[in-house]
Scaffold this active site. Structure first.
Site, mmCIF file in Angstrom:
data_model
loop_
_atom_site.group_PDB
_atom_site.id
_atom_site.type_symbol
_atom_site.label_atom_id
_atom_site.label_comp_id
_atom_site.label_asym_id
_atom_site.label_seq_id
_atom_site.Cartn_x
_atom_site.Cartn_y
_atom_site.Cartn_z
ATOM 1 N N ASN A 4 -2.445 2.458 5.429
ATOM 2 C CA ASN A 4 -1.474 1.382 5.171
ATOM 3 C C ASN A 4 -1.340 0.509 6.406
ATOM 4 O OD1 ASN A 4 -0.914 2.518 2.725
ATOM 5 N ND2 ASN A 4 1.204 3.070 3.199
ATOM 6 N N GLY A 5 -1.008 -0.746 6.215
ATOM 7 C CA GLY A 5 -0.784 -1.640 7.359
ATOM 8 C C GLY A 5 -2.076 -2.307 7.783
ATOM 9 N N TRP B 159 -2.701 -2.896 -1.679
ATOM 10 C CA TRP B 159 -2.295 -4.302 -1.846
ATOM 11 C C TRP B 159 -3.171 -5.074 -0.872
ATOM 12 C CZ3 TRP B 159 0.024 -8.174 1.147
ATOM 13 C CH2 TRP B 159 0.611 -9.228 0.439
ATOM 14 N N GLU C 275 9.321 -16.006 -8.612
ATOM 15 C CA GLU C 275 8.561 -14.757 -8.692
ATOM 16 C C GLU C 275 8.508 -14.193 -10.099
ATOM 17 O OE1 GLU C 275 10.159 -11.879 -5.868
ATOM 18 O OE2 GLU C 275 12.193 -12.247 -6.521
ATOM 19 N N CYS D 27 0.830 -1.201 0.000
ATOM 20 C CA CYS D 27 0.000 0.000 0.000
ATOM 21 C C CYS D 27 0.868 1.256 0.000
ATOM 22 C CB CYS D 27 -0.897 0.017 1.223
ATOM 23 S SG CYS D 27 -1.994 -1.389 1.291
HETATM 24 C C1 G6P Z 1 9.932 -8.364 -0.938
HETATM 25 C C2 G6P Z 1 10.749 -8.044 -2.157
HETATM 26 C C3 G6P Z 1 12.107 -8.719 -2.036
HETATM 27 C C4 G6P Z 1 12.799 -8.303 -0.766
HETATM 28 C C5 G6P Z 1 11.919 -8.509 0.465
HETATM 29 C C6 G6P Z 1 12.493 -7.785 1.659
HETATM 30 O O1 G6P Z 1 9.631 -9.718 -0.880
HETATM 31 O O2 G6P Z 1 10.098 -8.484 -3.325
HETATM 32 O O3 G6P Z 1 12.892 -8.366 -3.132
HETATM 33 O O4 G6P Z 1 13.954 -9.045 -0.597
HETATM 34 O O5 G6P Z 1 10.629 -7.950 0.245
HETATM 35 O O6 G6P Z 1 12.490 -6.404 1.392
HETATM 36 P P1 G6P Z 1 13.552 -5.392 1.891
HETATM 37 O O7 G6P Z 1 13.067 -4.060 1.397
HETATM 38 O O8 G6P Z 1 13.523 -5.476 3.390
HETATM 39 O O9 G6P Z 1 14.866 -5.758 1.343
#
Ligand code: G6P
Length: 601
Positions: free
Chosen positions: A106-107, A80, A486, A2
């Site tokens: 959000n959240g 989302w 993914e 979001c």
């Molecule tokens: C989502 C993203 C990943 C990422 C993960 C953690 O799943 O698609 O690419 O590794 O979040 O996010 P961060 O911002 O904490 O690296």
């Protein structure tokens, strides 16, 4: 996930800037969007437009026309889905029964169900399945009982459980409230007199202003609007807290696609320079941090998703390079280890966005126990940066594609550098990584991509792909599986090579693809044996390795990068994921159901 953008200006015409702001948050991953304004002349004070789908290609002027002339205020949201399906009704903003209050949120509100049941009993009309919708109705009740907008908002905010943030607009009193309850929210001070922004992500307004005020958890900012009177544009925080205006001296980096069809390929290619950028750090700070790592009674590496895999690789790197035991754990599973956190402990949090809720929760556990928190981040001004005792930027520039690529290898580079610094061999680490950067630069050429594309064509109709690795390439096998899953929606699974015979081998039949990440290190011989076990059962072996081997059905050549082998090995898999996505008709930048910034638990 979001995203929130709100905007106040003198005069009218606020909605177009909110639409543009929401487009900047496009990269976060979402499934619907919506905007509300306070209409200048209308029987219904709040005008709302909301839709399922993406806002990227939406014509701003058409949306602004549909909303009508506004009183210089607009709030917007990209959603989302969590509570309730992906429908127009569930998209934000949500309004109260009177139609004068509108909210974007959000959240998650963990205790929403009780409020919702009671509101319905008391005759409120709730139109969505969301947790969010209770907010305007609860504030409406407070105001009906004679409380001011401000008091009603603060009273409701105090009762909400869970990490969230919301912006509530009141057409009646001409105010918006920006409330932060554990999820990010930043105020931007515009260049024109009276111009204010609120966003969950600095990207929502960074094109217009870099002067910000940070709202802290448990605080609310009240911004006044009135299209005609600039003096009304003041900002006040709930408990009259003084807020400094901070100038953010940070560029998100190139935000366009630079001629590429997709962000994913652009970001893969940017690895030609981001590895070197990541290790472009101040030696003195790196050595200080290395000292804290050496002296900490216990060191944890914590992250989520891909960053969690980088942490796991870090555990191997610290062990082999610095002979220092560090503990890697995915953030959502960290709680179990909290007993080891004292004021002598060090927590290294790795996060591209600096906003991942699971990681923020771990920092919340670590801080009261006196543990020091060091974050490795890519977004300046992020929540994690402000919560941590110290931070290092990975310098990868804005990463838009949901599937992380250049941020991953930048994180790996910095972790490897820290391991070398901890070993007292900083210069050697730098040389190794600069060499790896040059090798990656050579590797990322059109011929190489063509070769990977050929493999993608072979794999495009497969249902499962196995990936094996040993040592530091075991977590990389898991990361490779995340990447392929993914981007292509093909089921991919990463295993430790030695674990094949304890289960996964049962799945191998004629033609089962198995990618073997084989570094030129002490795991090589065993990895080749594992690949042979797959081949003996009819499997199709794809070797990712500096040297070819007769057992490979397909060889992806990677440079011999020594301890930087995780970087060299993961890049061709990122490219394979990109081409599988294209061949399977999937948008490589925005996989279904996934988000870039994961702000729920
Ligand atoms: C989502 C993203 C990943 C990422 C993960 C953690 O799943 O698609 O690419 O590794 O979040 O996010 P961060 O911002 O904490 O690296």
């Amino acid at each position: 996930m979001c995203g929130i953008v709100a905007y106040i200006r003198k005069g009218s015409g606020a909605s177009s800037r909110v639409i543009e702001g929401l487009k900047k948050l496009e990269y976060r991953g979402y499934d619907s969007w919506g905007i509300a304004t306070v209409a200048e002349e209308s029987s219904a004070p709040v005008a709302v437009v909301k839709k399922v789908g993406k806002i990227g290609s939406v014509d701003s002027s058409r949306v602004s026309r549909a909303l009508g002339r506004d009183r210089g205020v607009a709030i917007g949201h990209t959603r989302w889905a969590t509570h309730g399906g992906i429908t127009q009704k569930n998209a934000h903003p949500h309004v109260d029964c009177s139609g004068r209050l509108a909210v974007v949120h959000n959240g998650i509100i963990e205790n929403y169900q009780g409020f919702r049941d009671r509101l319905i009993k008391r005759g409120h009309r709730l139109l969505s399945e969301t947790d969010t919708e209770i907010i305007p109705h609860l504030v409406e009740e407070g105001m009906s009982a004679g409380r001011s907008f401000r008091d009603a908002v603060l009273e409701v905010s105090r009762q909400l459980e869970g990490r969230s943030a919301f912006v509530l607009m009141d057409a009646g009193s001409g105010q918006i409230a920006a409330v932060r309850l554990g999820a990010p929210l930043i105020v931007g001070v515009g260049k024109e007199p009276g111009e204010m922004y609120v966003s969950s992500d600095i990207a929502g307004f960074l094109d217009y202003t870099n002067r910000v005020m940070y709202i802290d958890d448990g605080q609310a900012a009240f911004l006044h609007f009135d299209g005609t009177r600039p003096k009304f544009f003041e900002i006040a925080f709930g408990e009259s807290v003084y807020k400094r205006i901070v100038t953010v001296d940070w560029k998100r980096g190139e935000v366009g696609k630079s001629g590429y069809d997709h962000f994913l390929m652009k970001e893969i290619m940017e690895q030609k320079h981001t590895i070197a950028d990541a290790i472009n750090q101040d030696d003195k700070r790196i050595l200080e941090i290395a000292g804290s790592i050496r002296h900490a009674s216990v060191v944890f590496l914590v992250g989520s998703g891909t960053a969690g895999r980088v942490c796991a690789a870090g555990e191997y790197l610290f062990s082999t390079i610095a002979k220092k035991h560090v503990n890697a754990e995915v953030a959502s599973e960290f709680r179990n280890y909290k007993h080891y956190l004292t004021n002598k402990a060090l927590m290294i949090a790795i996060s591209q966005s600096g906003e991942t809720t699971d990681v923020l929760e771990v920092i919340d556990i670590a801080k009261p126990r006196g543990a020091k928190v060091l974050s490795l981040l890519n977004v300046f001004g992020s929540t994690m940066m402000r919560m941590s005792d110290d931070f290092l930027m990975i310098n990868a520039g804005a990463e838009h594609a949901v599937a992380s690529t250049k941020a991953t290898t930048a994180q790996l580079s910095l972790v490897t550098l820290l391991a070398y610094a901890t070993a007292g061999r900083l210069d050697e680490g730098k040389r190794l990584l600069l060499n790896a950067a040059a090798q990656v630069n050579d590797m990322l050429n059109p011929r190489y991509e063509e070769y990977i594309k050929k493999l993608a064509r072979k794999l495009k109709n497969k249902h499962d792909i196995m990936i094996i690795g040993r040592g530091v390439n075991y977590p990389m096998a898991e990361e490779a599986a995340i990447k392929l899953t993914e981007t292509s929606y093909i089921h991919a699974h990463g295993f430790a090579g030695g674990e094949l015979k304890h289960g996964p081998l049962a799945l191998v039949e004629k033609g089962t693809p198995c990618i073997a990440l084989i570094a030129n290190d002490d795991t090589k011989a065993e990895m080749l044996s594992n690949a042979i076990e797959v081949k003996a059962r009819g499997g199709y072996v794809i070797g990712v390795s500096p040297e070819n081997n007769k057992i490979f059905d397909y060889w992806i050549r990677v440079p011999d990068a020594g301890n930087a082998s995780p970087i060299a090995n993961i890049i061709p898999i990122q490219m394979l994921g990109y081409h599988l996505a294209l061949l399977r008709g999937i948008n490589p930048d925005y996989p279904r159901n996934l988000a870039k910034s994961v702000t729920v638990k």
